[in-house]
Every structure is written in structure tokens, then in C-alpha cells.
Design a protein around this motif. Structure first.
Motif, short mmCIF file in Angstrom:
data_model
loop_
_atom_site.label_atom_id
_atom_site.label_comp_id
_atom_site.label_asym_id
_atom_site.label_seq_id
_atom_site.Cartn_x
_atom_site.Cartn_y
_atom_site.Cartn_z
N HIS A 151 1.53 -18.04 -14.91
CA HIS A 151 2.45 -18.92 -14.20
C HIS A 151 2.88 -18.29 -12.88
CE1 HIS A 151 2.76 -21.45 -17.78
NE2 HIS A 151 2.81 -20.32 -18.45
N PRO A 152 3.16 -19.14 -11.92
CA PRO A 152 3.57 -18.60 -10.62
C PRO A 152 4.95 -17.97 -10.69
CG PRO A 152 3.82 -20.97 -10.65
CD PRO A 152 3.13 -20.60 -11.94
N ARG A 153 5.20 -17.11 -9.77
CA ARG A 153 6.51 -16.48 -9.66
C ARG A 153 7.29 -17.17 -8.55
NH1 ARG A 153 6.37 -10.18 -9.12
NH2 ARG A 153 5.64 -10.49 -11.25
N SER A 154 8.51 -17.49 -8.86
CA SER A 154 9.36 -18.15 -7.87
C SER A 154 10.33 -17.14 -7.28
CB SER A 154 10.13 -19.30 -8.53
OG SER A 154 9.23 -20.28 -8.99
N TYR A 155 10.62 -17.33 -6.03
CA TYR A 155 11.51 -16.41 -5.33
C TYR A 155 12.76 -17.16 -4.88
CZ TYR A 155 7.26 -13.65 -5.21
OH TYR A 155 6.13 -12.95 -5.56
N PHE A 156 13.88 -16.59 -5.20
CA PHE A 156 15.15 -17.19 -4.84
C PHE A 156 15.99 -16.19 -4.05
CE2 PHE A 156 13.64 -19.20 -8.64
CZ PHE A 156 13.95 -20.54 -8.49
N ARG A 157 16.78 -16.73 -3.18
CA ARG A 157 17.74 -15.90 -2.48
C ARG A 157 19.05 -16.67 -2.37
NH1 ARG A 157 14.33 -16.03 2.84
NH2 ARG A 157 14.64 -18.15 3.56
N CYS A 158 20.06 -15.94 -2.05
CA CYS A 158 21.39 -16.54 -1.98
C CYS A 158 21.45 -17.53 -0.82
CB CYS A 158 22.45 -15.46 -1.80
SG CYS A 158 24.13 -16.11 -1.75
N THR A 159 22.03 -18.69 -1.12
CA THR A 159 22.18 -19.71 -0.09
C THR A 159 23.00 -19.21 1.08
OG1 THR A 159 22.04 -21.43 -1.77
CG2 THR A 159 23.01 -22.04 0.33
N HIS A 160 23.89 -18.28 0.79
CA HIS A 160 24.80 -17.79 1.83
C HIS A 160 24.23 -16.59 2.58
CE1 HIS A 160 27.69 -20.51 0.10
NE2 HIS A 160 27.50 -19.96 -1.08
N LYS A 161 22.92 -16.45 2.53
CA LYS A 161 22.31 -15.32 3.23
C LYS A 161 22.59 -15.37 4.72
CE LYS A 161 17.90 -13.16 4.30
NZ LYS A 161 16.42 -13.19 4.11
N THR A 162 22.47 -16.55 5.28
CA THR A 162 22.62 -16.65 6.72
C THR A 162 24.07 -16.67 7.17
OG1 THR A 162 22.46 -19.05 6.49
CG2 THR A 162 20.45 -17.85 7.02
N ASP A 163 24.88 -17.45 6.44
CA ASP A 163 26.26 -17.59 6.92
C ASP A 163 27.16 -16.45 6.48
OD1 ASP A 163 26.07 -18.33 4.33
OD2 ASP A 163 27.43 -20.04 4.47
N GLN A 164 26.84 -15.84 5.33
CA GLN A 164 27.72 -14.77 4.84
C GLN A 164 26.99 -13.44 4.67
OE1 GLN A 164 29.80 -16.07 1.34
NE2 GLN A 164 30.43 -18.01 2.27
#
Length: 270
Positions: A151-164
Motif C-alpha cells: 500500500h502507498p504511504r501517505s504524508y501529512f503535515r500540520c495545516t499550520h505549517k505556513t501560518d504558525q
DNA sequence: GCGATTTGACCCCC
DNA sequence: GGGGGTCAAATCGC
């Protein structure tokens, strides 16, 4: 602490007790001799969480947005809204609400960003990967097929990466096909680490102020989601077929109050 | 228009 | 050079 917050705590504790009873009901196969009716018990549990959310909604406008956007009380009683997640042969998943899925034009097949997406669905009523499950608002930014992985691996990051400047990231990968439906058995796991053989141990990277956790969450089953608190390292499953469980935004002041005043370890000790 | 997901391309490290 | 992680254009739903 406001009155609503106190009441929210009381509701959570009540929910805990009711869930314990439900566990007993299921594990001990209580039937006619049981002291409670299972359906009635489930309704009570749903009421508990609905009341809690109502209290939180009324007590904090910041939280109101998060709750209102991502959660509706009626969902607790509406199992028909459970999304069906299909894992396609190439590892991609799609959700089928019963409506036809609009396929991208054939001329766009090879174009970046072409994908199938469910339409005519209120996305606010369901959990999406962008929603928080452990205190962070995750946003998916990539998916990749890993060598020797089914199965593929999904990558997530915090939504607030840019603003915070939040640098939190996590990776999610399913390990095996057709995992047993734990949620249908109302199994609530609570353990250190992730020894579930059907889901990967997925690392979570930590940078700057991010509180590291050793294991991460996975939402790969058709009807259950694995949640993990970064503070307690505990894995729990929730049945999305009967209730859309989510955690409010990382900026949740009210929830912070609740968390601060409660021993979540104890709360999760089913 | 905004914010989300999807996915091919690109970059970096081994 | 290959594999994994990230970027960013395309697209979608509200």
C-alpha cells in the motif's frame, strides 16, 4: 473553568462509564439477563458526546467553528452517512457515497492533479485526513508507493505549517489488505505502541516545538479510525459507522481546559 | 476565492 | 542510480 466546561467533563465521564458498560455487554455477552439494553446504551453514549459537544460549542466561539464545521450531532444516529472507502488496485482510495463519481476527462489522465473525488457530499460531516486526531490539524501533502509495500504511504503535515510554523509531519501506511473490522466488534484498543499487525507502525517526525510521539494514527480501515494521543501514546479505535469521532483544533482552549483537568490515561483505561 | 486532495515531478541522501 | 520525501500544478467542493 466555566460551568459548560464542568458539565462537559461530567458528560465525558458519563460517556466513559457507559462505554465501559457497553464493553461489558459485548465481552460478557450479556443478553436478556443484562441490566441494560445495548441499543439504549448506545443511544445514551451518543447523547453523552452530543451533549459534550453542545456544551463546548456554546462555551467557546473558537471551538464552535471547529465543532460546527466538522461535527453534527445527528451523525451519531445516522449510520447511513458512513462513507465507503475503496482501495483501488493502485493503492489509491476513493469514497463512494452512492453517487456516481465523475471521472476526470480522459485527456487529463496524465495531468498532474487529476483524480476522482466524491461529489454531492458535505465533507464537514465526516472525518478527513485534514482533521485533527491528535491535537494537530493534519493536511495530506503527498502519497507514494513504497518499494515492497502493498500500500502507498501517505504524508501529512500540520495545516499550520505556513501560518504558525508548525513543523509536525507524519506518515501513514497500511500494511495488509482487508483488516478485520475491529470497530464492528466494538473493540477499543488501548495499548502502548502499535502492535496491530494490520497497520503499519508509522513514524512521526518531530521538529522544533512539536511534541514527539512514537507511533501514529492510521485511518485505513473501511469503518474504523485509529487515534493516538501524542501525550499518552495510546491507541484507540472508533466506529465511524455510528459516530464520527474527531478531535477539535489544536487551538482548542476549552478542550485544553478539559484535558488539563482530566486524567486522560484514566479516561482511556477501558 | 479558498482550502482541501491528488499525483507527477523534483530533490536529496544512501 | 534508486528510493523516499517534498513540492506544486491541477482539480474539486463549498
Amino acid at each position: 473553568m466555566s460551568w459548560n466546561t464542568k458539565k462537559a467533563i461530567e458528560e465525558l465521564v458519563r460517556g466513559k462509564e457507559l462505554t465501559k458498560q457497553l464493553r461489558d455487554l459485548l465481552t460478557k455477552s450479556l443478553t436478556d439477563d443484562g441490566f441494560v439494553n445495548s441499543e439504549d446504551l448506545v443511544l445514551k453514549i451518543c447523547d453523552t458526546f452530543a451533549n459534550t459537544l453542545s456544551l463546548l460549542t456554546n462555551s467557546n466561539t473558537t471551538t464552535t467553528t471547529a465543532v460546527a464545521d466538522y461535527y453534527y450531532y445527528d451523525d451519531f444516529n445516522d449510520v447511513s452517512q458512513k462513507p465507503t472507502i475503496n482501495i483501488t488496485s493502485d493503492g489509491r482510495k476513493s469514497e463512494d457515497s452512492g453517487d456516481s463519481i465523475k471521472s476526470p476527462p480522459s485527456t487529463h489522465r496524465d495531468r498532474r492533479g487529476s483524480y476522482k473525488r466524491r461529489k454531492c457530499v458535505d465533507s464537514r460531516k465526516k472525518i478527513t485526513s485534514a482533521l485533527v486526531d491528535d491535537g494537530y490539524a493534519w493536511r495530506k501533502y503527498g502519497q507514494k508507493q513504497i518499494l515492497n509495500a502493498n500500500h502507498p504511504r501517505s504524508y501529512f503535515r500540520c495545516t499550520h505549517k505556513t501560518d504558525q510554523g508548525c513543523q509536525a509531519t507524519k506518515q501513514v501506511q497500511k500494511l495488509e489488505d482487508d483488516p478485520p473490522n475491529f470497530a464492528n466488534n466494538s473493540t477499543l484498543t488501548n495499548k502502548q505502541g502499535n502492535d496491530n499487525p494490520f497497520f503499519s507502525s508509522v513514524k512521526q517526525e518531530s521538529k522544533e516545538d512539536y511534541k514527539p510521539i512514537s507511533e501514529i494514527t492510521y485511518n485505513g480501515s473501511s469503518s474504523s479510525e485509529y487515534l493516538l494521543s501524542p501525550h499518552h501514546h495510546q491507541l484507540s479505535t472508533f466506529d465511524l459507522s455510528s459516530a464520527d469521532m474527531t478531535v477539535l483544533s489544536p487551538d482548542h482552549d476549552v478542550l485544553s481546559d478539559v484535558v488539563d483537568s482530566l486524567d486522560l490515561d484514566d479516561l482511556l483505561q477501558f
